[in-house]
Enzyme design. Structure first.
Site, short mmCIF file in Angstrom:
data_model
loop_
_atom_site.label_atom_id
_atom_site.label_comp_id
_atom_site.label_asym_id
_atom_site.label_seq_id
_atom_site.Cartn_x
_atom_site.Cartn_y
_atom_site.Cartn_z
N LYS A 268 67.54 -86.88 157.71
CA LYS A 268 67.36 -85.47 158.05
C LYS A 268 68.12 -85.15 159.33
O LYS A 268 68.37 -86.03 160.15
CB LYS A 268 65.87 -85.19 158.31
N ARG A 342 57.41 -87.56 146.07
CA ARG A 342 57.14 -87.67 144.64
C ARG A 342 57.10 -89.12 144.19
O ARG A 342 56.45 -89.47 143.21
CB ARG A 342 58.17 -86.83 143.87
#
Ligand code: BES
Ligand code: MN
Ligand code: ZN
Length: 493
Positions: A268, A342
């Site tokens: 990020k 996920r």
């Protein structure tokens, strides 16, 4: 230091502030007494200003005259709105206004039991502070004075106390969740998170089982383990169980617990990366829910699954291009290591369904930036495959004030997550478009046919950067109150 709330018929002496409620422009009977005691001071102040109109949550604080039993007298507007939510907001705004004013104890005169209980709830939620890592002020600095005691005075104080009991349990769950989310990631990592759950929840009667890395390997948590590989801090799964009754099938709650999300190899940007310590907000909400169920001895059978890992880049980290084998047996092509939530959730979802055959599964996850683009910080997006479960959640949302908005599940989103080289891929083909929906579509591949399931994307609601009526900025503890209501409405009795 936590706030002590009590309910009484008459005020005790020695309290720093008196809070009188005002319905629109009418003084309540107790405010009237305070007015008489102060020789008409309240009426005088009200008459000579134009700002305070008594609308809900409005606060007017004045210095008490020198022969008063109090140091401050505060008028709190209640408007004409008799809903619990309005009382909670007013109680919260009151706590916000008293913070940092040197008031440590207050007596709040409430019009009735319902108002008293919900004013106290709002006050407790907004009065929360996270000061664990702040040093106490030095010898010469002024002392820090915090709100320590709230006495709610109302004619039916026994009823108010009874109404407050389950609300207080839920509030304790919320504050526990906030404490976990506000912890820095060097202190709270998978192992310490698991130990903390054990030491805090086991004494309340919650069964706590910690599945360590070796056991995860044995069981086949291939997707979850891959996410944790880059970190020096090994992953964990914690199973929490509250058995408040015998049920054929428990209700199950699953939380994403990424104790820090750097993005991994798909790293990020640096700006605000510190906020990614909140990426365990789903896990914290599950822990907070279990705490509130135990605190109020809920007559329900509930399993909580907390899926913990730290997503770091390193020589040992998983990479884009890797193909993982999940607990379910389905293979997953990794296209972006920042879509890690996920991957831990899919294994936890498969495991809880296989092991407990639950009547319903609800997962909570700070899953996508896309849900924030859609709904901001106000609403949590809910993807749910069962109308009855949605109706229950929608009702619980209205009762608790935690706002939910239904989002779509669709064959097209499921299809988007299918890979050419593996069964699934962890990134949709449409990039950022519909990112919250494709994430839900990915998870749906791991839900058994006919299993009632809801996925709550709390990325926008678990953490806020400004104070709110019911809490200061940062961790919100979102999800605890609405799910505590859901359990009470659908799975108790
Ligand atoms: N934890 C983030 C989602 C998130 C973003 C939570 C901002 C709270 C605030 C999640 O793991 C993530 O990185 N999601 C990616 C998914 C993408 C790579 C498909 C995102 O939303 O950009
Ligand atoms: Mn991520
Ligand atoms: Zn994440």
């Amino acid at each position: 230091m936590t706030l002590t709330v009590s309910f009484r018929k008459t005020p005790k002496t020695g309290m720093a502030a008196a809070i009188a409620t005002v319905r629109k422009d009418r003084l309540s009977p107790q405010a009237d007494i305070l007015d008489k005691d102060t020789g008409g001071l309240l009426r005088h102040v009200l008459k000579n200003q134009k700002i305070f109109t008594g609308k809900p949550g409005q606060v007017l604080s004045i210095t008490a005259p020198k022969d008063s039993a109090y140091r401050r007298i505060v008028l709190l507007g209640l408007g004409e709105d008799d809903t619990p939510a309005a009382f909670e907001t007013a109680g919260g705004k009151l706590a916000g206004a008293l913070k940092g004013t040197g008031i440590d104890s207050a007596v709040l005169f409430a019009p009735d039991a319902v108002a008293g209980a919900h004013l106290a709830l709002g006050f407790k939620l907004r009065g929360y502070e996270f000061l664990k890592y702040k040093s106490p002020p030095g010898k010469d600095a002024p002392p820090v004075i915090r709100l320590e005691r709230l006495d709610v005075v109302t004619p039916d104080s026994a009823k108010a106390a009874r109404l407050f009991e389950p609300l207080d349990a839920a509030a304790d769950g919320v504050l526990f969740a906030r404490d976990l989310v506000n912890e820095p990631p060097n202190e709270l990592y998978p192992e310490s998170f698991a130990e903390r759950l054990k030491s805090e929840l086991q004494p309340l009667g919650v069964e706590v089982e910690i599945i360590d890395e070796r056991k995860m390997q044995k069981l086949g948590f291939g997707a979850h383990l891959a996410v944790g590989k880059g970190s020096e801090r090994p992953p964990r799964v914690v199973i929490l169980r509250w058995r408040g009754k015998k049920a054929k099938k428990p209700a199950a709650f699953v939380g994403k617990g990424i104790t820090f999300d750097t993005g991994g190899i798909s790293i990020k940007p640096a700006a605000q990366m510190d906020e990614m310590k909140m990426d365990m907000g789903g896990a914290a909400a599950v822990a907070g829910l279990m705490r509130s169920l135990a605190a109020r001895k809920a007559k329900a059978d509930v399993v909580g699954v907390v899926a913990l890992a730290e997503n770091m880049p390193s020589g040992a980290a998983y990479r884009p291009g890797d193909i993982l084998k999940s607990f379910s047996g389905k293979t997953i092509e990794v296209l972006n290591t920042d879509a890690e939530g996920r991957l831990v959730l899919c294994d936890a979802l498969s495991y809880v369904q296989k092991t407990y055959d639950p009547a319903v599964v609800v997962d909570l996850a700070t899953l996508t930036g896309a849900i924030m683009v859609a709904l901001g910080h106000e609403y949590c997006g809910v993807f749910v495959n069962d109308d009855a479960v949605w109706d229950g959640m929608n009702k619980a949302a209205k009762e608790s004030g935690e706002k939910l908005w239904r989002m779509p599940l669709d064959e097209a989103y499921r299809k988007e997550m299918e890979s050419g080289v593996a069964d699934l891929k962890n990134l949709g083909s449409l990039g950022r478009y519909g990112g919250a929906c494709s994430a839900a579509g990915f998870l749906e591949h791991f839900i058994d046919k006919g299993r009632p399931w809801a996925h709550m994307d709390i990325a926008g609601t678990a953490w806020v950067n400004s104070d709110r009526p019911l809490g200061p900025k940062h961790a919100t503890g979102f999800g605890v109150r609405v799910l505590d209501r859901l359990v009470a409405d659908l799975y108790e009795g």
